[in-house]
Design a protein around this motif. Structure first.
Motif, short mmCIF file in Angstrom:
data_model
loop_
_atom_site.label_atom_id
_atom_site.label_comp_id
_atom_site.label_asym_id
_atom_site.label_seq_id
_atom_site.Cartn_x
_atom_site.Cartn_y
_atom_site.Cartn_z
N GLY A 356 0.76 -1.11 -0.13
CA GLY A 356 -0.13 0.10 -0.01
C GLY A 356 1.02 1.11 -0.03
O GLY A 356 2.08 1.11 0.66
N MET A 357 0.31 2.45 -0.63
CA MET A 357 1.03 3.50 -0.93
C MET A 357 0.23 4.76 -0.44
O MET A 357 -0.74 5.09 -1.20
CB MET A 357 1.94 3.54 -2.20
N ASN A 358 1.08 5.64 -0.06
CA ASN A 358 0.53 6.85 0.26
C ASN A 358 1.41 8.18 -0.29
O ASN A 358 2.33 8.48 0.67
CB ASN A 358 0.11 7.26 1.82
N LEU A 359 1.41 8.60 -1.48
CA LEU A 359 2.25 9.35 -2.17
C LEU A 359 2.01 10.81 -1.83
O LEU A 359 0.84 11.20 -1.76
CB LEU A 359 2.33 9.24 -3.56
N ILE A 360 3.08 11.68 -1.55
CA ILE A 360 3.04 13.02 -1.12
C ILE A 360 4.06 13.65 -2.19
O ILE A 360 5.19 13.09 -2.36
CB ILE A 360 3.23 13.52 0.13
#
Length: 477
Positions: A356-360
């Protein structure tokens, strides 16, 4: 003479002295002794090979009295045949009715040893303290017990037969259910096959339409540019011809030529952006199939970049902390990039895991697999030539493989949930968007050069997080 003695005498008279059994086809020799025909013939046959035993040709000694008797002078004894048959059928002369030790009739039954005995056995030290009853009483007693046991067994047989019939019914019902389920599986997979064929046709049709639209658009733009190029080329030729004319002639045509040049409109179409294929390869149910090979992949803290933090939510603890003195010199730790590898090493089989990824921001991240011996100290391109099979993800809506000739994949948004499938024997690493099941990219080669490990690479500090199984990973700012 009592009956037992009489029976014993009869038994002796009806017994062959050679085989010690009742006569069978008895014959009488010239000396008056009786033997079974086969017994006496066999006895004389054996005597033929012994030298010095025969005094007269064709004569042999009697086994009992040794008197010479011609071999052919054997007379059948029909009376003795009948006596032997009577003795054989007489119950009182059956061998099993006599004690094997004392040759007395078995008239008593020892309840301790559960066996019939004779009167001599009864007085022996072995049976004297035992409870003994007459055979007749024992037979009646055990007949009643046998009758009870037979009745019990008959009832048990009835119960067993009922249970067997019930089991047969259960088996028949079970086989019927299995057959129906087999038909159901076949039908449903046939439906799925038809559905997949239809979905394949639809996707290929959409891809063909997209191809035709793009080809038509590019061909139209190319045709306009070809026409403009032709006009420019013709005007250039006219200008070249005019420049070579006589001065007065050139001046006479100058007004017309300059007018053409001013009236010419040159089009400069916008630069065509990198063309991305909008049609997505999405096989319904593929993620569910891949999950049959799913494994819990956990990053190895000893391989992590010094400022790459790993927090294990299940244990509620940090797996790695900011480096201490000497920590940067660890041979297993990535120091060139904020990277880490998984604890497991794969050298065979099929394996699937999700991230899972939470890109900023726009910083690139990379996911995939790498050789277990890749360089962890130097900055090298993450390509198969260097032992990396990865895709890079960024917030600028691109997903690019890092091959020497990259195959770009256009995405509306970078996947927030990525699936990686490794088929070691097939030499393939595939990437999927778990959100919609779409296929993103596949690396394929003849064979992998050695064992592989899951590979994770983050961007700069505050660029986002990865969630790998139960571990959250980010770069310390």
């Amino acid at each position: 003479m009592d009956a037992v003695e009489l029976a014993r005498k009869l038994q002796e008279e009806a017994t062959c002295s050679i085989c010690l059994d009742y006569f069978r086809d008895p014959v009488m020799t010239s000396c008056g002794h009786n033997f079974c025909r086969d017994c006496i013939c066999l006895s004389w046959e054996k005597a033929k090979g012994k030298k010095g035993r025969r005094k007269q040709k064709g004569s042999f000694p009697c086994p009992e009295c040794r008197e010479m008797s011609p071999q052919r002078n054997l007379r059948s004894n029909r009376l003795l045949t009948k006596v032997a048959e009577m003795a054989r059928q007489h119950l009182g002369l059956q061998k099993q009715d006599l004690c094997q030790v004392h040759q007395e009739p078995l008239k008593l039954f020892c309840q301790e040893d559960q066996s019939p005995i004779c009167v001599v056995c009864r007085e022996s030290q072995k049976h004297r303290p035992h409870m003994v009853v007459p055979v007749g009483e024992a037979v009646q007693e055990y007949k009643l017990k046998l009758a009870e046991d037979m009745e019990y067994l008959q009832e048990e047989m009835k119960k067993t037969q009922k249970l067997r019939a019930k089991e047969e019914q259960t088996l028949a019902k079970w086989q019927d259910k299995v057959n129906k389920r087999r038909e159901c599986i076949t039908v449903e997979f046939e439906k799925m096959g038809l559905f997949l064929v239809e979905e394949k046709r639809r996707l290929l049709q959409a891809l063909r339409k997209e191809e035709e639209e793009m080809v038509a658009r590019l061909q139209k733009s190319k045709a306009l540019l070809d026409q403009q190029n032709h006009s420019l080329e013709m005007l250039l030729l006219q200008l070249e011809d005019s420049s070579e004319q006589e001065p007065l002639q050139m001046l006479q045509d100058m007004k017309d030529l300059l007018g053409r040049k001013k009236s010419l409109t040159v089009l400069y179409p916008e630069a065509t952006p990198p063309i991305e294929v909008r049609t997505v390869c999405r096989v319904p149910g593929q993620i569910e199939v891949l999950k049959a090979f799913q494994e819990e992949v956990v990053p190895d803290p000893t391989s992590a970049y010094p400022y790459l933090l790993l927090y294990e939510s299940r244990q509620r603890c940090y797996l790695s902390t900011p480096p201490e003195v000497g920590m940067l010199r660890s041979k297993d730790r990535f120091v060139a990039y904020p990277c880490a590898v998984g604890q497991k090493t794969f050298s065979s089989g099929r394996h699937y895991w999700e991230v899972g990824m939470n890109l900023i921001g726009d910083t690139l991240w990379a996911l995939g697999v790498c050789r277990d011996n890749v360089s962890r100290k130097d900055r090298v391109p993450k390509s198969p030539e260097n032992g990396f099979w990865v895709v890079q993800l960024s917030k600028d809506k691109k997903c690019l493989s890092t091959m020497s000739a990259p195959i770009p994949v256009t995405l509306t948004e970078p996947p927030s949930h990525m699936g990686i499938f490794l088929d070691f024997e097939a030499g393939e690493v595939s990437f999927y968007s778990v959100n919609d099941g779409s296929h993103l990219h596949t690396y394929s080669q003849t064979a992998f050069p050695g064992p592989l490990q899951p590979f994770f690479c983050l961007g700069a500090p505050k660029s986002g997080q990865m969630v790998i199984s139960t571990v959250t990973v980010w770069v310390k700012g």
